[in-house]
Every structure is written in C-alpha cells, then in structure tokens.
Design a protein around this motif. Structure first.
Motif, PDB file in Angstrom:
ATOM      1  N   ALA A 154       0.828  -1.212   0.000  1.00 44.35           N
ATOM      2  CA  ALA A 154       0.000   0.000   0.000  1.00 44.35           C
ATOM      3  C   ALA A 154       0.863   1.262   0.000  1.00 44.35           C
ATOM      4  CB  ALA A 154      -0.934   0.003   1.206  1.00 44.35           C
ATOM      5  N   VAL A 176      -3.444 -12.287   1.214  1.00 41.88           N
ATOM      6  CA  VAL A 176      -2.972 -12.343  -0.178  1.00 41.88           C
ATOM      7  C   VAL A 176      -3.703 -11.301  -1.019  1.00 41.88           C
ATOM      8  CG1 VAL A 176      -2.888 -13.742  -2.275  1.00 41.88           C
ATOM      9  CG2 VAL A 176      -2.352 -14.788  -0.056  1.00 41.88           C
ATOM     10  N   LEU A 177      -5.031 -11.285  -0.935  1.00 38.46           N
ATOM     11  CA  LEU A 177      -5.818 -10.358  -1.761  1.00 38.46           C
ATOM     12  C   LEU A 177      -5.536  -8.911  -1.383  1.00 38.46           C
ATOM     13  CD1 LEU A 177      -9.245 -12.244  -1.927  1.00 38.46           C
ATOM     14  CD2 LEU A 177      -7.517 -12.060  -3.721  1.00 38.46           C
ATOM     15  N   MET A 178      -5.422  -8.631  -0.061  1.00 43.57           N
ATOM     16  CA  MET A 178      -5.196  -7.246   0.362  1.00 43.57           C
ATOM     17  C   MET A 178      -3.778  -6.775   0.021  1.00 43.57           C
ATOM     18  SD  MET A 178      -5.748  -5.312   4.025  1.00 43.57           S
ATOM     19  CE  MET A 178      -5.854  -3.522   4.075  1.00 43.57           C
ATOM     20  N   ALA A 180      -2.195  -8.102  -3.061  1.00 42.16           N
ATOM     21  CA  ALA A 180      -2.205  -8.100  -4.528  1.00 42.16           C
ATOM     22  C   ALA A 180      -2.995  -6.934  -5.108  1.00 42.16           C
ATOM     23  CB  ALA A 180      -2.774  -9.423  -5.039  1.00 42.16           C
ATOM     24  N   VAL A 181      -4.006  -6.475  -4.392  1.00 38.28           N
ATOM     25  CA  VAL A 181      -4.875  -5.425  -4.941  1.00 38.28           C
ATOM     26  C   VAL A 181      -4.102  -4.124  -5.198  1.00 38.28           C
ATOM     27  CG1 VAL A 181      -5.676  -4.427  -2.723  1.00 38.28           C
ATOM     28  CG2 VAL A 181      -7.195  -4.404  -4.736  1.00 38.28           C
ATOM     29  N   TYR A 182      -2.993  -3.934  -4.483  1.00 34.48           N
ATOM     30  CA  TYR A 182      -2.211  -2.703  -4.677  1.00 34.48           C
ATOM     31  C   TYR A 182      -1.283  -2.814  -5.886  1.00 34.48           C
ATOM     32  CZ  TYR A 182      -3.789  -1.877   0.127  1.00 34.48           C
ATOM     33  OH  TYR A 182      -4.553  -1.718   1.261  1.00 34.48           O
ATOM     34  N   ASP A 183      -1.395  -3.910  -6.654  1.00 35.34           N
ATOM     35  CA  ASP A 183      -0.636  -4.085  -7.886  1.00 35.34           C
ATOM     36  C   ASP A 183       0.868  -4.148  -7.634  1.00 35.34           C
ATOM     37  OD1 ASP A 183      -0.647  -4.581 -10.594  1.00 35.34           O
ATOM     38  OD2 ASP A 183      -0.271  -2.489 -11.108  1.00 35.34           O
ATOM     39  N   THR A 184       1.265  -4.765  -6.537  1.00 31.04           N
ATOM     40  CA  THR A 184       2.676  -4.979  -6.260  1.00 31.04           C
ATOM     41  C   THR A 184       3.164  -6.207  -7.016  1.00 31.04           C
ATOM     42  OG1 THR A 184       4.258  -5.408  -4.473  1.00 31.04           O
ATOM     43  CG2 THR A 184       2.083  -6.398  -4.243  1.00 31.04           C
ATOM     44  N   ASN A 185       4.484  -6.387  -7.090  1.00 34.75           N
ATOM     45  CA  ASN A 185       5.046  -7.636  -7.597  1.00 34.75           C
ATOM     46  C   ASN A 185       5.008  -8.662  -6.474  1.00 34.75           C
ATOM     47  OD1 ASN A 185       6.017  -6.905 -10.384  1.00 34.75           O
ATOM     48  ND2 ASN A 185       7.109  -5.360  -9.184  1.00 34.75           N
ATOM     49  N   LEU A 186       3.860  -9.304  -6.342  1.00 33.62           N
ATOM     50  CA  LEU A 186       3.654 -10.274  -5.257  1.00 33.62           C
ATOM     51  C   LEU A 186       4.058 -11.660  -5.745  1.00 33.62           C
ATOM     52  CD1 LEU A 186       2.491 -11.047  -2.453  1.00 33.62           C
ATOM     53  CD2 LEU A 186       0.250 -11.255  -3.561  1.00 33.62           C
ATOM     54  N   LEU A 187       4.991 -12.269  -5.044  1.00 32.63           N
ATOM     55  CA  LEU A 187       5.425 -13.620  -5.397  1.00 32.63           C
ATOM     56  C   LEU A 187       5.176 -14.558  -4.223  1.00 32.63           C
ATOM     57  CD1 LEU A 187       8.833 -12.934  -7.211  1.00 32.63           C
ATOM     58  CD2 LEU A 187       6.590 -13.375  -8.240  1.00 32.63           C
TER      59      LEU A 187
END
Lengths: 420, 420
Positions: A154, A176-178, A180-187
């Motif tokens: 965020a 996970v959803l909270m 990913a929603v910020y459009d980070t590079n989530l791995l």
C-alpha cells in the motif's frame, strides 16, 4: 551564498535527529548508511540520535499522524512533502468494561486497527520508506506473512514506487488479496516464512536498489514502533503508564516502546517514573517466554504451531533484547494457549467493541493470566497493545461465533428466538 | 436556587442544538421525541436546529472525533462522558496519482475505512446511540446487510448495551463474523433485505425500548453523516470543495453532506461558495440515477443485482431528496457496471494505497465516467467519498488479483519471474 549544504549530517543524508548507526552487540558506531550489520562484529545496528530541543506544545501542534514526532524519528525533515500513508495517532481508549472483567482498575487499549492497512506495520513501513528514499533506494520490498505485506504494498502504491513482496505460498486469502490489490510484484514462495526471510536477505545483497524494509533497512524501519510509545504517553496526558503489555513476534516493537518511554523522560517531555514492560506470546510459538521462565539469556528457536500467525516467528531477532527489557523493568514474558487466544479476541470484542486479530487475543489473554498470577498489579495504570485487525484472521473465530438463530421474518419468531 | 432545570429543551431532552422535529414532506414541526414519522402526513421527520455561536478555533480545540462538532449534532452536551466508539476525523488525503489517471487536477479522497469498524456507519450509529440513551431507549438494534450490523454491534458492546441485529440469512462470512464477535443478539432472517427491513419496522412498534438506529431513531441517526461534510471542509482549510462525489444507497449520506456544507456557510465558518453534489450508483441497483437520467422526480423501485451489496437498496428512502440536491447544486447521478466497479477498486488501490469496498469502487468508477462525459469539471477541487473497507468485500476482487507467480525459494527464480 554559502558553500555548506544545510540540513545535512556529516554523512550527507538528511535523516533528521539520526546521528549514526550503533551496534547493539559491541557498541561500535558507524556513519548513517544503507547498512544493517555491524562491520566489526556483524551484530544488529540501531539508530543513535542527537535530539533537538522539543516541547509538548510543538508536538501537539503537529499533524495527526506519526509525523508529529518526526523530530524524534530517523526521517528527513521534509518527510511529509512526499505522498505516504500518514499512519498513526490511533485511538487510545479507556477500557473500563474489559478492566472490570480482568480485575484491572485503570486500563486502556491502544487500538492500532485504525491505521490505513489496519495494523501497526503502517508505522514502521512509513519510516522505512522515508529513510529508503533518502538512502537512494528505488524499490520497496519485504518478506512477510501478512500485515507487513499489506502495509508495504500500500505504501509503495501511494508513493508511486515499484515494490516486491515475498510471501509463503500457504498464506491466508485475506492477506494475499489485500496485498495483490495494490498491484505490487507479489510472489508466492514455496516454503515457510523462514525460507522466505532467508531468500529476502539473499536478494537484499544482490539487488542494490531494493529496500527490504525489515532486512537491509531494518535499523530505520524498527524505529517506527517508537511512535506507539510516544502516542500512548501523549494520549495519557504526557505520562508513561506503569504497565504496558505488548505482543512479541520478532520482539522489536516491545523494545522500541520501552526506548520511546526512556527518550521522553530524557527529553523532559514526561516526568521520570518507573514502568514495567510485559511481553505476550502464544504457547505454540513461545521462544522468549520459555527463556524468561527458565531464567536464561538464550532464546532457543522453536517450530511455530499457533493460530497467532502474525506472531509465529520461531527465532525472534530481538528475543534477547526483550528479555533484557522485561527483566530490567520488572516485567515478564508469558504465553497462552490458542483456546485462550480465541477467548481473548471475544472478550475484547464484547466488552469494548474492538475486533482484534489473533495477536490482540494473545495480548488480552496474557493480561488476564498476568493478573491471575499476581505479576500484573491490578491497581497500576495499564495499557494493552492491539496491533492488528480481526478481519484478517477470521478463521480463528469462525467456529466460535455466529448468528444465535435463523428465523422466519416475523416478530413472533424473533421474540421466541430471544426468549422474550 | 432556581426552579428551572438547566441544559434542557422545552421537551425535557438534552439533545444539544436540536430544537424540534420537522417533516421533510409537509414542514410540520413537532417537539423532539422518539418519533420518525410526521403525525400530520406520515412523511419522514428530520432535525431542526437552533445553533449556538461557534468558531473554527473552538472546533479545532475539540477531540479528534465527530464530537469536535457536537454542538452541531443532535446529541447531549455530555455525549463524551459515555463510552462510545469515538468515530470520525478520518484522513482526507491528496490523491494526485489517482487524479492524474482520472484527469482531475485537484483531487482528494475522504478515507472512512479508518473508522473503528471500518465504515462511515460508526458515525451515524454513535449519534443514534447518544440520542437513544437520552430518549429513554435501552436496547440498540438494526436491520442491516453488513456495515451497519458491524457498527451497531460494536457500539452496543462498548456502551454495555444489549443489542439485536437482524440480517438476511445469505450475508457474507466477513460481515456475519464481524457482527457476531461482539456478542450481540444476531439473528439471520429468512428473506432478503427488504423483508428484514419490514420486520424491523414491525418490531420497532412492538418493542418500546428498542432503538432501531435506522428506523425509529432515524431522524437522529441520519444527522451523523453531516460530520463527513464538516470534516472535509475543515480538512481543506475551512472551505467547501467545488465538487463532491458520494455513493448512493438510501441517499441519506449525500443529502446530509450537502446539508453540512450549507450549515457551515450559514454559521460563517466557511465563505459562501457554489458546490456541486454528485451521486454514484451501480447499474445493477440504479433507481436514482435512472430517475435523474429520465428527468423525473419519481424514483421507481428496482430489484438489486450488483456486487455493490452495501448500496443495494432498490427502494431508497431519500431518493427524491438526492434528486433535489443534485439538481439544485448542478450535479448529477450516474451509474457504472460491476466490471467498472472492480476496476475502480483496483485503480484506487494501485494509485493511492487505499483498499475500498465495492461502494468505493462505485465512487471512483463514476468519477471517471463523470470526467469522460464532461459532467465533472477537471479543473475544480473534487472530493471522493470512500465509505467502507475492501476487507469486507473480498469476493469482488478474488478473481481479479493474486500473486504474479509461485516460485522456488531462490533469487534466480525471483528474477526470472519478474523478468529482470
């Protein structure tokens, strides 16, 4: 015209009152830099300060966020000019109904669920981001099991920074959803949190422009938790509470709240007073409470198995410093079962209307235990730290609570269901 | 010695500046009482005020909650003496990155996810509870589809009141658990929200000591939304924004924000100015935007079918007043598809780090549409209302966002996954 640059330390960084990095193990001092391990002994570095004169009134005129204390944090004097989450200055509420149940006469709850991503992690990430910018990093990153992932993604989004967030592949849906929603590079990483943490340390050495907030920017990041100690004291009318109960994961937050209390006394912002610091753990991950109980300085790593997943660090970096702090102040570290954690969540909710995550249940349940065992003085002013939000750990209570009944849409059915 | 009681209106209730109840349909005035329908025409009652003189400085010295405006709300002068949730004074943030995407040069987001139960409903419930206590009620109750259930159950818990919360039996998990945890009398009712609402009205007549916050205490409750208008103006430096975009469910919030702006001008707290109010709906429940588009005063009920469930009121009580407000101020009411709602949630999250519930997606997506259609002036100061939290409506985005990849715990795998 002048040939000297204003507002800069000898290292060239504007990090406010931060004067140097100091090794917590050997005491060696080194200039402010993007470093986290002592060049002499590889011990953990922390911030040493050269504080300016500051008054209560000056703080009270400041913004309603942690930046009212910016002259006490390792951040540039211009920190508020950059978009950030402006966390902090959350509610400190009188908790008379909870106090009556626990047998504590003067009780307060510090409710950090009101932060932007609903945990105290917004505080430490805001300080880490501000320092990272000044230190020349361009990407915000972290390994996390949840709350830190939310806060990092965020904060990076709002600042317009790229971010990389590494999580164990088994993480809960809400976290996970909270993130990913910020459009980070989530791995999602195959492995447990220890594996993810080790990977982050490796990457911090390889990717020079990545600021892993809790790894290579950790000395700056950790100081953000001091804001909790400042706020509690200010909100109590500028005094340090006699007893503070704090959940222990890495242990950093507990040591920084104690540090904040000490700084306020040194700076003359509160009167000198004695205070006791108490650490709260879950039995399923209790390396520090075990060491406290056994009277040793050595924190032996454990394999976590508890519903309090945000506290599930089996090898806590600040464990020895937690032991130092609670022993020096006359406090204790204790632990409670997962059933007690669930009861703690429900007790806090039904008495004060605060819905805490499992870590909050750990704090409340340990406070109950500390009173029952005579370790917490029921007549002394006491503050409980609620550091995260129940909406992120719904699994913990889903088999405990629910509607009292399902009824047809008639008032007769309602009255029958309620027995009135 | 005096024979007259202090601090009481002629009706005997201390409800601050509230002077009477006034019918919104026929204008008939009636004394303050636990009433919600006009005795003459059965129209909806609202609060008429006799405001005291008040200054900006006096408000600014007040608490960091809605109670800084207590002299403008229908609550007892002693409202803060009773345990309550102390909601409000949430962040108003500059939204330059979102503004750049929408083409709005000066944009702010009012982020009400920072309230204690993470929606604006904490505001209205706090006012309803304070009035209900003064009016002699002893049980707090509501029909709700979620946010109101959370707020009512939490506020009753903290106040030590019994509560009754009625929900449709199909409600989402997060909202059910976050209500039940406060140990309220939560009943799942067989039927949809309209059935639950009708049942609540029936019970409000039968159970004399039950204050259904949004039914028989509605005139008081609804005024709580004025605090949003006050805060926005104060946080902008005591001025009314030229354009405000507000989600429309019952429509009450929209009309009360406009009312607040008008009061601030009347009281001399802000300079007189023109402002436009815009209403935001979802296409799947768009009775007010349909009426606006068709140029009629008649809001025809619809059967809701949208992911924006907190806005899914097919027969909105304040629909005609919303039409009045937006037409009088030169605004509009528009609607967007569910796909646009999801895009709105993600756009707000990735630009500003704010994770809104579906209603927030409705607001953002409508703002985008209003700019594109030339109805919103991109050069005028604009505020968007984000009234609830994304953690409560995770279903809306769960097929849209997630980890970019699942990787082994090696730095090589991380770099490959990120293409660096």
């Amino acid at each position: 015209m002048t040939l000297t640059a204003p507002d800069q330390t000898s290292t060239g960084y504007d990090l406010g009152p931060a004067a140097a990095l100091s090794c917590r193990a050997c005491g060696h001092r080194t200039p402010l830099a993007p470093e986290f391990a002592c060049p002499q002994c590889f011990g953990p570095l922390e911030i040493a300060y050269d504080f300016p004169a500051i008054t209560r009134e000056e703080i009270e005129r400041g913004p309603k966020s942690i930046w009212r204390y910016k002259k006490l944090l390792p951040v540039p004097t211009t920190v508020e000019d950059h978009p950030n989450m402006d966390p902090g200055f959350t509610r400190l509420i009188r908790a008379d109904r909870l106090g009556a149940e626990l047998g504590i006469r003067n009780l307060w709850v510090k409710d950090d669920t009101g932060n932007p991503t609903h945990s105290f992690k917004d505080r430490v990430v805001a300080v880490a981001l501000a320092a990272a910018r000044e230190l020349g990093f361009t990407v915000l990153a972290c390994p996390s099991t949840g709350n830190l992932a939310n806060a990092t993604a965020a904060a990076a989004a709002r600042a317009g920074w790229d971010s990389v967030v590494l999580i164990p592949s088994s993480l809960e849906r809400a976290k996970v959803l909270m993130t990913a929603v910020y459009d980070t590079n989530l791995l999602a990483v195959e492995g447990n949190y220890d594996d993810v943490n080790r990977l982050a340390t490796e990457l911090a050495f390889e990717q020079e422009d990545w600021a892993f907030v809790n790894v290579n920017v950790r000395p700056y990041y950790a100081e953000g938790s001091k804001s909790l100690g400042y706020e509690i004291s200010e909100q109590l009318g500028w005094r340090v509470p006699a007893q503070t109960v704090i959940p222990v994961a890495s242990g950093s937050q507990l040591t920084k709240i104690d540090k904040a209390y000490g700084e306020l006394v040194s700076l003359g912002l509160v009167d000198a007073a004695d205070w006791k610091i108490f650490g709260a753990q879950a039995a399923g991950c209790s390396p520090v409470s075990t060491a406290f109980r056994e009277g040793t300085d050595v924190v032996r790593p454990q394999r976590p198995d508890t519903i309090a997943r945000s506290l599930a660090i089996g090898n806590p970096a600040d464990g020895p410093y937690v032991l130092d702090t609670v022993r020096r102040t006359g406090g204790a570290v204790t632990d409670v079962t997962d059933d007690e954690v669930r009861d703690g969540i429900r007790l806090l909710a039904r008495t004060e209307g605060v819905f805490a995550e499992t870590a909050g249940g750990v704090t409340v349940a340990n406070a109950k235990k500390l009173v029952e065992t005579g370790q917490l003085d029921p007549d002394a002013d006491t503050v409980l730290l609620i550091t995260g939000d129940g909406l992120k750990t719904l699994d913990a209570i889903e088999h405990q609570v629910g509607p009292k009944a399902t009824v047809p849409a008639t008032s007769k059915a309602v009255r029958e269901a309620l027995g009135i």
